[in-house]
Structures are given as C-alpha cells and as structure tokens.
Design a protein around this motif. Sequence first.
Motif, PDB file in Angstrom:
ATOM      1  N   THR A  81       0.810  -1.220   0.000  1.00 48.14           N
ATOM      2  CA  THR A  81       0.000   0.000   0.000  1.00 48.14           C
ATOM      3  C   THR A  81       0.844   1.271   0.000  1.00 48.14           C
ATOM      4  O   THR A  81       0.366   2.330  -0.386  1.00 48.14           O
ATOM      5  CB  THR A  81      -0.933   0.049   1.226  1.00 48.14           C
ATOM      6  OG1 THR A  81      -0.139  -0.067   2.399  1.00 48.14           O
ATOM      7  CG2 THR A  81      -1.947  -1.068   1.177  1.00 48.14           C
ATOM      8  N   GLY A  82       2.099   1.160   0.451  1.00 44.05           N
ATOM      9  CA  GLY A  82       2.888   2.378   0.609  1.00 44.05           C
ATOM     10  C   GLY A  82       2.264   3.240   1.695  1.00 44.05           C
ATOM     11  O   GLY A  82       1.479   2.759   2.517  1.00 44.05           O
ATOM     12  N   PHE A  83       2.619   4.514   1.698  1.00 45.78           N
ATOM     13  CA  PHE A  83       2.032   5.467   2.650  1.00 45.78           C
ATOM     14  C   PHE A  83       1.848   6.784   1.899  1.00 45.78           C
ATOM     15  O   PHE A  83       2.720   7.657   1.931  1.00 45.78           O
ATOM     16  CB  PHE A  83       2.938   5.630   3.872  1.00 45.78           C
ATOM     17  CG  PHE A  83       2.264   6.284   5.043  1.00 45.78           C
ATOM     18  CD1 PHE A  83       1.414   5.566   5.870  1.00 45.78           C
ATOM     19  CD2 PHE A  83       2.464   7.621   5.314  1.00 45.78           C
ATOM     20  CE1 PHE A  83       0.786   6.177   6.955  1.00 45.78           C
ATOM     21  CE2 PHE A  83       1.840   8.245   6.394  1.00 45.78           C
ATOM     22  CZ  PHE A  83       1.001   7.512   7.214  1.00 45.78           C
ATOM     23  N   PRO A  84       0.707   6.900   1.170  1.00 43.64           N
ATOM     24  CA  PRO A  84       0.497   8.064   0.304  1.00 43.64           C
ATOM     25  C   PRO A  84       0.623   9.414   1.001  1.00 43.64           C
ATOM     26  O   PRO A  84       1.116  10.374   0.403  1.00 43.64           O
ATOM     27  CB  PRO A  84      -0.921   7.847  -0.234  1.00 43.64           C
ATOM     28  CG  PRO A  84      -1.132   6.367  -0.161  1.00 43.64           C
ATOM     29  CD  PRO A  84      -0.369   5.922   1.068  1.00 43.64           C
ATOM     30  N   ALA A  85       0.223   9.508   2.266  1.00 42.65           N
ATOM     31  CA  ALA A  85       0.289  10.795   2.968  1.00 42.65           C
ATOM     32  C   ALA A  85       1.718  11.333   3.034  1.00 42.65           C
ATOM     33  O   ALA A  85       1.921  12.545   3.103  1.00 42.65           O
ATOM     34  CB  ALA A  85      -0.293  10.655   4.371  1.00 42.65           C
ATOM     35  N   TRP A  86       2.703  10.436   3.018  1.00 46.76           N
ATOM     36  CA  TRP A  86       4.114  10.849   3.055  1.00 46.76           C
ATOM     37  C   TRP A  86       4.804  10.599   1.716  1.00 46.76           C
ATOM     38  O   TRP A  86       6.024  10.564   1.634  1.00 46.76           O
ATOM     39  CB  TRP A  86       4.856  10.130   4.179  1.00 46.76           C
ATOM     40  CG  TRP A  86       4.560  10.667   5.548  1.00 46.76           C
ATOM     41  CD1 TRP A  86       3.829  11.772   5.871  1.00 46.76           C
ATOM     42  CD2 TRP A  86       4.992  10.115   6.790  1.00 46.76           C
ATOM     43  NE1 TRP A  86       3.788  11.936   7.226  1.00 46.76           N
ATOM     44  CE2 TRP A  86       4.495  10.941   7.821  1.00 46.76           C
ATOM     45  CE3 TRP A  86       5.755   9.007   7.141  1.00 46.76           C
ATOM     46  CZ2 TRP A  86       4.728  10.685   9.167  1.00 46.76           C
ATOM     47  CZ3 TRP A  86       5.986   8.769   8.479  1.00 46.76           C
ATOM     48  CH2 TRP A  86       5.483   9.599   9.476  1.00 46.76           C
ATOM     49  N   ASN A  87       4.014  10.353   0.664  1.00 44.64           N
ATOM     50  CA  ASN A  87       4.547  10.104  -0.680  1.00 44.64           C
ATOM     51  C   ASN A  87       5.475   8.891  -0.734  1.00 44.64           C
ATOM     52  O   ASN A  87       6.443   8.880  -1.497  1.00 44.64           O
ATOM     53  CB  ASN A  87       5.260  11.345  -1.233  1.00 44.64           C
ATOM     54  CG  ASN A  87       4.290  12.500  -1.431  1.00 44.64           C
ATOM     55  OD1 ASN A  87       3.210  12.322  -1.976  1.00 44.64           O
ATOM     56  ND2 ASN A  87       4.671  13.671  -0.953  1.00 44.64           N
ATOM     57  N   ILE A  88       5.174   7.880   0.056  1.00 51.00           N
ATOM     58  CA  ILE A  88       5.949   6.639   0.020  1.00 51.00           C
ATOM     59  C   ILE A  88       5.234   5.674  -0.922  1.00 51.00           C
ATOM     60  O   ILE A  88       4.110   5.258  -0.649  1.00 51.00           O
ATOM     61  CB  ILE A  88       6.081   6.016   1.427  1.00 51.00           C
ATOM     62  CG1 ILE A  88       6.813   6.994   2.355  1.00 51.00           C
ATOM     63  CG2 ILE A  88       6.810   4.679   1.350  1.00 51.00           C
ATOM     64  CD1 ILE A  88       6.849   6.564   3.808  1.00 51.00           C
ATOM     65  N   PRO A  89       5.864   5.355  -2.056  1.00 55.20           N
ATOM     66  CA  PRO A  89       5.224   4.460  -3.025  1.00 55.20           C
ATOM     67  C   PRO A  89       5.090   3.030  -2.493  1.00 55.20           C
ATOM     68  O   PRO A  89       5.822   2.635  -1.566  1.00 55.20           O
ATOM     69  CB  PRO A  89       6.180   4.473  -4.224  1.00 55.20           C
ATOM     70  CG  PRO A  89       7.098   5.623  -4.012  1.00 55.20           C
ATOM     71  CD  PRO A  89       7.152   5.846  -2.523  1.00 55.20           C
ATOM     72  N   PRO A  90       4.185   2.250  -3.091  1.00 52.56           N
ATOM     73  CA  PRO A  90       4.092   0.828  -2.736  1.00 52.56           C
ATOM     74  C   PRO A  90       5.448   0.140  -2.923  1.00 52.56           C
ATOM     75  O   PRO A  90       6.235   0.517  -3.785  1.00 52.56           O
ATOM     76  CB  PRO A  90       3.070   0.273  -3.727  1.00 52.56           C
ATOM     77  CG  PRO A  90       2.241   1.465  -4.109  1.00 52.56           C
ATOM     78  CD  PRO A  90       3.190   2.633  -4.086  1.00 52.56           C
ATOM     79  N   TYR A  91       5.684  -0.862  -2.121  1.00 53.88           N
ATOM     80  CA  TYR A  91       6.881  -1.710  -2.204  1.00 53.88           C
ATOM     81  C   TYR A  91       8.184  -0.921  -2.053  1.00 53.88           C
ATOM     82  O   TYR A  91       9.189  -1.240  -2.688  1.00 53.88           O
ATOM     83  CB  TYR A  91       6.894  -2.523  -3.507  1.00 53.88           C
ATOM     84  CG  TYR A  91       5.670  -3.392  -3.664  1.00 53.88           C
ATOM     85  CD1 TYR A  91       5.471  -4.520  -2.861  1.00 53.88           C
ATOM     86  CD2 TYR A  91       4.685  -3.060  -4.584  1.00 53.88           C
ATOM     87  CE1 TYR A  91       4.331  -5.287  -2.983  1.00 53.88           C
ATOM     88  CE2 TYR A  91       3.541  -3.837  -4.716  1.00 53.88           C
ATOM     89  CZ  TYR A  91       3.372  -4.941  -3.916  1.00 53.88           C
ATOM     90  OH  TYR A  91       2.246  -5.715  -4.035  1.00 53.88           O
ATOM     91  N   SER A  92       8.191   0.085  -1.206  1.00 52.74           N
ATOM     92  CA  SER A  92       9.396   0.882  -0.978  1.00 52.74           C
ATOM     93  C   SER A  92      10.210   0.320   0.186  1.00 52.74           C
ATOM     94  O   SER A  92       9.667   0.031   1.252  1.00 52.74           O
ATOM     95  CB  SER A  92       9.040   2.336  -0.645  1.00 52.74           C
ATOM     96  OG  SER A  92       8.478   2.972  -1.756  1.00 52.74           O
ATOM     97  N   ALA A  93      11.520   0.217  -0.039  1.00 58.30           N
ATOM     98  CA  ALA A  93      12.443  -0.042   1.065  1.00 58.30           C
ATOM     99  C   ALA A  93      12.694   1.298   1.749  1.00 58.30           C
ATOM    100  O   ALA A  93      12.688   2.349   1.098  1.00 58.30           O
ATOM    101  CB  ALA A  93      13.741  -0.639   0.541  1.00 58.30           C
ATOM    102  N   LEU A  94      12.888   1.269   3.062  1.00 60.28           N
ATOM    103  CA  LEU A  94      13.096   2.498   3.823  1.00 60.28           C
ATOM    104  C   LEU A  94      14.381   2.413   4.645  1.00 60.28           C
ATOM    105  O   LEU A  94      14.835   1.329   4.993  1.00 60.28           O
ATOM    106  CB  LEU A  94      11.919   2.748   4.774  1.00 60.28           C
ATOM    107  CG  LEU A  94      10.536   2.824   4.149  1.00 60.28           C
ATOM    108  CD1 LEU A  94       9.486   3.045   5.236  1.00 60.28           C
ATOM    109  CD2 LEU A  94      10.455   3.915   3.105  1.00 60.28           C
ATOM    110  N   LYS A  95      14.932   3.594   4.939  1.00 58.47           N
ATOM    111  CA  LYS A  95      16.082   3.703   5.836  1.00 58.47           C
ATOM    112  C   LYS A  95      15.730   4.739   6.887  1.00 58.47           C
ATOM    113  O   LYS A  95      15.182   5.793   6.571  1.00 58.47           O
ATOM    114  CB  LYS A  95      17.321   4.153   5.075  1.00 58.47           C
ATOM    115  CG  LYS A  95      18.534   4.395   5.983  1.00 58.47           C
ATOM    116  CD  LYS A  95      19.760   4.812   5.179  1.00 58.47           C
ATOM    117  CE  LYS A  95      19.875   6.285   5.001  1.00 58.47           C
ATOM    118  NZ  LYS A  95      20.727   6.969   5.952  1.00 58.47           N
TER     119      LYS A  95
END
Length: 104
Positions: A81-95
């Motif tokens: 789903t990502g996190f649209p409110a923070w502009n995080i696309p679906p299937y994103s790796a994060l640091k």
Amino acid sequence: EAQQPAAEPGKTVRIQCTGFIVHAAKIYTKFWSTRDAGQVPFEFRVGQGKVVKGLDDGILQMRKGEKKEIFCSPENAYGATGFPAWNIPPYSALKYDVELLDVK
C-alpha cells in the motif's frame, strides 16, 4: 561504567529519527524527520506494532544514547500500500537514521 538501559518490548522510547525512501544504492529521499523545524522527538511503546516492523525490530536492539541506521525491506515497512500521505510508493524499502534519546 553502568550499561545504558535497553529498548525492550513494552517500554516507552523517545527517538530522534529521519526516514528515507531507498531508491537505489545510496540514493535516498527524505520523507519525515523529527529534526525538522517545528518537529519534536517521537515517543512510543516499542515492540507493540506502533511503527513499521523494521523500525520496531531495529530499535529493540538499541540502548539509550545509541545512534543507528535501520534498513527496512518493503515487507517490514508499508508493503503493497505504501504510505500516500508521506509520498511513500508501494513496495518501498526504507532507511531510518535513529538516535535513542530515552527509555522508560
């Protein structure tokens, strides 16, 4: 020298944290930071699912005063789903760059 308290499940932690979307090797986009103007350190009960699993798991291995880079696979972040409110696309790796300020 006494050992600093550890972040254990159910304890409340206070952190400085900056989150980045990982695009490729060493290419990141910041999506949130407690260090930005007007922001304050983030406090939550660790190990209780209050934040993405990768961040929760990474903080559980830290002690008060420690700084750490925590990498989260998409499955341990926001997944499909990502996190649209923070502009995080679906299937994103994060640091996350985390400093553990306090453990209660």
